[in-house]
Design an enzyme around this catalytic site. Sequence first.
Site, PDB file in Angstrom:
ATOM      1  N   GLU A  41      86.501  33.934  -4.432  1.00  0.00           N
ATOM      2  CA  GLU A  41      86.484  34.733  -3.685  1.00  0.00           C
ATOM      3  C   GLU A  41      87.153  36.238  -4.438  1.00  0.00           C
ATOM      4  O   GLU A  41      86.641  37.153  -4.319  1.00  0.00           O
ATOM      5  CB  GLU A  41      87.556  34.461  -2.505  1.00  0.00           C
ATOM      6  CG  GLU A  41      87.488  35.635  -1.481  1.00  0.00           C
ATOM      7  CD  GLU A  41      88.425  35.280  -0.200  1.00  0.00           C
ATOM      8  OE1 GLU A  41      88.324  35.831   0.887  1.00  0.00           O
ATOM      9  OE2 GLU A  41      89.004  34.014  -0.158  1.00  0.00           O
ATOM     10  N   ASP A  44      91.299  44.066   4.783  1.00  0.00           N
ATOM     11  CA  ASP A  44      92.091  43.645   5.630  1.00  0.00           C
ATOM     12  C   ASP A  44      93.819  44.120   5.503  1.00  0.00           C
ATOM     13  O   ASP A  44      94.025  45.011   6.412  1.00  0.00           O
ATOM     14  CB  ASP A  44      92.421  42.194   5.607  1.00  0.00           C
ATOM     15  CG  ASP A  44      91.109  41.419   5.926  1.00  0.00           C
ATOM     16  OD1 ASP A  44      90.062  42.206   5.749  1.00  0.00           O
ATOM     17  OD2 ASP A  44      90.920  40.300   5.859  1.00  0.00           O
TER      18      ASP A  44
END
Length: 824
Positions: free
Chosen positions: A794, A559
């Site tokens: 994560e 991202d």
Amino acid sequence: MSKPELRRRQRGALNPLKKENDDKDANWPYAHGRMDPYAKAIGISVLVITTSLICYFRYQQHLRDLVISPLDSPFIINENNSLPSVNPDRFWGTYRPHTYFGMKTRSKTSPVFGLMWMTQLTNRMPPPLRHWCNQGDELEGYVWKMHDGRSFGSQEIQEKSYTVETDFVKRPGGQHGGDWSARIKFVPKNPKVPVVVSSFFYAALEENNGKLEPMLTKGKLNSIQGSHEDLGDFELLFPSSDASPAESQRDSYLVTHARQLDQLTDVLTGGLKVEAWDRARTMPFFNLAGRKVPRDVPGPNFVVKQVTAQLPFTMEVVFQSDSVSDRSAPLMGDVFTSELAARTENFNEKFESTFELKKKGYKEREIAFAKAALGNMVGGIGYFYGSSLVQSKYNKEPVNYWQAPLYSAVPSRPFFPRGFLWDEGFHNLLISLWDAEISKDIIGHWMDLMNVEGWIPREQILGVEARAKVPAEFVVQRNTNANPPTFFLPLKSLIKSMIQSSTPADKAYLSALYPRLKTWFNYYNDSQAGKLPFTYRWHGRDPTLVKQLNPLTLTSGLDDYPRASHPTDDERHIDLRCWMALASGVMADIARTLGKESREYEATHRLLSDNKLLDELHWSSKGLQYSDYGLHTDKAKLEKPKPPVNLHPGQRPPQMDTDKVRVVQVEPTSGYVNALGYVSLFPFLLKIVDADSPKLNQILSDIKNPQRLWTDFGLRSLSRSSKFYGRFNTEHDPPYWRGAVWINMNYLALSALHHYSSVSGPYQSEAKSVYDSLRSNIVSNMLREFYRTGYIWENYNDKTGEGKGSHPFTGWSALVVLMMAEKY
């Protein structure tokens, strides 16, 4: 619409100038072949204009329809694939990964079954109700300790004062996928401290789809009888619960109606009433209110059994299909215990034969961690049905994709409980090794979502429950935006095994898969091509977003990783080029093994793997690294906008957005974006750099340098020397791919190091040394954090190793199992 069809419709268009007149009126200019030349010219002109307009509007509609037109190629997954008669062992499953425990079938309108619970006699009114996985619940951990993806699973959920254990077992039989049972245990962590808990187990239907009938005896719900078009008749039994002391148990129920499945929690909460737990009426607890079916609905579609008791207590639920005629004994009590033990033993044997962790010397505690990583990955597979909301440049407003099923693992049960295209390729590296049939089923479902352009929506938000978990701004998918084609990673080995097996089923699968892969490859090769030959760029970057320090590249999956600061069509992205090199190589392999024309893919692969051409386009002699190219400046920062000047005396300043905006201190220039990190490693990660290339030596040097990428917990995503390292991308968005350690990229790094340590070259021994140290660092840190926090995360902090982001994140972070097993 095909061109022949378009022409056929044009020929059949009505001619507004033609007039049928049986008496051949002489005044009509067409009668008897007489026509004024001017009228004839006008008529022809009108005809041409009208026909042109019809063609134009039809073509515009054709362009608008492209994005929602399925690829005209046989589906990989047949329409009956999910029927219990075709796949009975995968018809039922824990296909609701967003819930702590939920069961459903692979039917588009499946009934759903699930667990809720709450801690009673607390100061909170009402106490929090657990149902959907939620990080805000602040549980101390929850994970499938074991799950085989087919027949059983054992999960452990850690509340602060007690543990919830959920076990389920399936048993084949009949015409509708057989029976299943679940055992739910509530065990206090300190037996001396009394804890009272309510367990709610429910059955629910989509509105007006099937029937549920509660069976009551003396005001107590003993079972639910139901029917459904894909299940026939069935029964959900509630055998006697095991509470200690028995007199502490209270039973109640709710029979009501929920208009949508995402409203079950709210409907149940609305069905609670306050009652007294003790005779002195000093301790209130929450109990279900019984029957509350609105008058304007055809009947109940949501039935709940509540058991409230002091811990410990055990609750069993037993689903029985009426189509099972040879049932020897219900799957409950000792029968359930015996079946669970047998499945557990089978799982342990298969786990060791697949990953050989005992053989490698791992201890039981470490193997339990690996089983939990695999279990949560496989236990996180869901079955969804619905349509995506999509948009192309020809559509003014978003439109619905076609209705379709999706069988897919999810990255994170609380935060990302839906399908993600680039995540799923990584997921199936692990799943395919554990159960190749499940993996082929998953890949087939994804490939069948391809439209006529070769595009697959990168985020699948199918059904009301999935849609309820997604912010509105992320719902719409755009067909210009690709995602890394990571399915080529597991397909590389899956294809070889299918070719070797050469079964009729595998031949049919490959025959349906190949044309879809060709179309998919062509979509990337055409839509993501750069301006220069053999270059590529990610679409979807927005140069107008002034609040972002560096415009996001969501389509790349990385991202906020720093790309060119000022997006233009001239960009070229090194990671996408490498993905295309991988894809072309796999396509060439598949084509050769299937006896198809492979020369074009081989030529593309040679060009994209050619190190000389790669260096010309992407090697920065200044940064000594592979880099993106574009219009870029590092000299930018986020500042509060300044209020307007030259206001009149007494004039109020106008209202303005006070969020920080990007201020460019040095104007951008075209050149290499020397942000050393995962993106610059891609030629190495995907094994494109030649084993004898000096560039490989430079990459190994950067990898093992603590001031650049090396940490004691894995390779950080961005070098500490980068101007963007650790920086917020907006005033409110903390760094994401700007320093944190990500497990999927570290898996690729270990795979590459393992490769370069096994092929002849001047840096072979160095690659082996780095491989051993990096693998040890990653595995030991993830183990430590799992047992410290109860979760797999994560990503991990590059300074402390602490888990960060969503949790549990047993999508690609579960690749740690393959690292431990050294399976690449």
